[in-house]
Design a protein around this motif. Structure first.
Motif, short mmCIF file in Angstrom:
data_model
loop_
_atom_site.label_atom_id
_atom_site.label_comp_id
_atom_site.label_asym_id
_atom_site.label_seq_id
_atom_site.Cartn_x
_atom_site.Cartn_y
_atom_site.Cartn_z
N SER A 22 3.94 15.41 -2.26
CA SER A 22 3.92 15.32 -0.77
C SER A 22 3.43 16.83 -0.30
N PHE A 41 4.99 5.85 -1.92
CA PHE A 41 6.15 6.20 -1.31
C PHE A 41 7.17 7.12 -2.29
N MET A 51 7.10 9.53 2.74
CA MET A 51 7.60 9.80 4.40
C MET A 51 7.50 11.02 4.74
N VAL A 54 3.93 11.22 6.05
CA VAL A 54 3.92 10.72 7.18
C VAL A 54 4.58 11.20 8.26
N ILE A 69 -1.43 1.96 2.74
CA ILE A 69 0.01 2.20 2.06
C ILE A 69 0.20 1.41 0.90
N MET A 80 7.36 3.64 6.41
CA MET A 80 5.87 4.47 6.61
C MET A 80 5.04 3.63 7.60
N TRP A 83 6.61 3.62 11.13
CA TRP A 83 6.42 5.00 11.83
C TRP A 83 5.04 5.28 12.39
#
Length: 101
Positions: A22, A41, A51, A54, A69, A80, A83
Motif C-alpha cells: 500500500s 485487499f 483499504m 482507498v 477491485i 473498498m 467506501w
C-alpha cells in the motif's frame, strides 16, 4: 499518466506499474496522474491492506479515472467498494471485479 496494479502475489499486467505494498501504491498516486488502478485487499500477513490505498484516495481526492477491485477477499472487496461508492465523484468509474483480459 500511468496505470497501477496493486498486488503482492499476482503478476502485473502489461501496461501497468506494479505496486506490491500500500505504501508503494500511495507513493505512485502522490507522484503521478493515474488513469486506471486495480486493487487487491490482502497484501501479505501483517501488512497494511488495499483499504489504506482507498482511504488515501478518498482523503486526498486523487481519484483515478477508473478503479477495479480484483481482490479475492469478499470482506475486503465489500469494504473498498462501499467506501469508494460513497465518496467518489460521479465521473469515476468503479468496477467491483477484476479487469477484463
Amino acid at each position: 499518466m500511468i496505470n497501477i496494479y496493486l498486488d503482492d502475489y499476482r503478476p502485473c499486467p502489461q501496461g501497468f506499474v506494479p505496486a506490491k505494498t500500500s505504501e508503494e501504491c500511495i507513493l505512485l498516486l502522490e507522484a503521478e496522474q493515474v488513469d486506471i488502478i486495480s486493487l487487491d485487499f490482502d497484501l501479505g500477513w501483517g501488512q497494511p491492506t488495499g483499504m489504506e490505498v482507498v482511504n488515501y484516495i478518498v482523503s486526498s481526492g486523487r481519484y483515478p479515472r477508473t478503479i477495479y477491485i480484483h481482490t479475492s477477499s469478499p470482506s475486503g472487496r465489500l469494504q473498498m467498494h462501499h467506501w469508494l461508492i460513497q465518496h467518489a465523484p460521479p465521473e469515476v468509474v468503479i468496477h467491483n471485479r477484476s479487469m477484463p483480459d
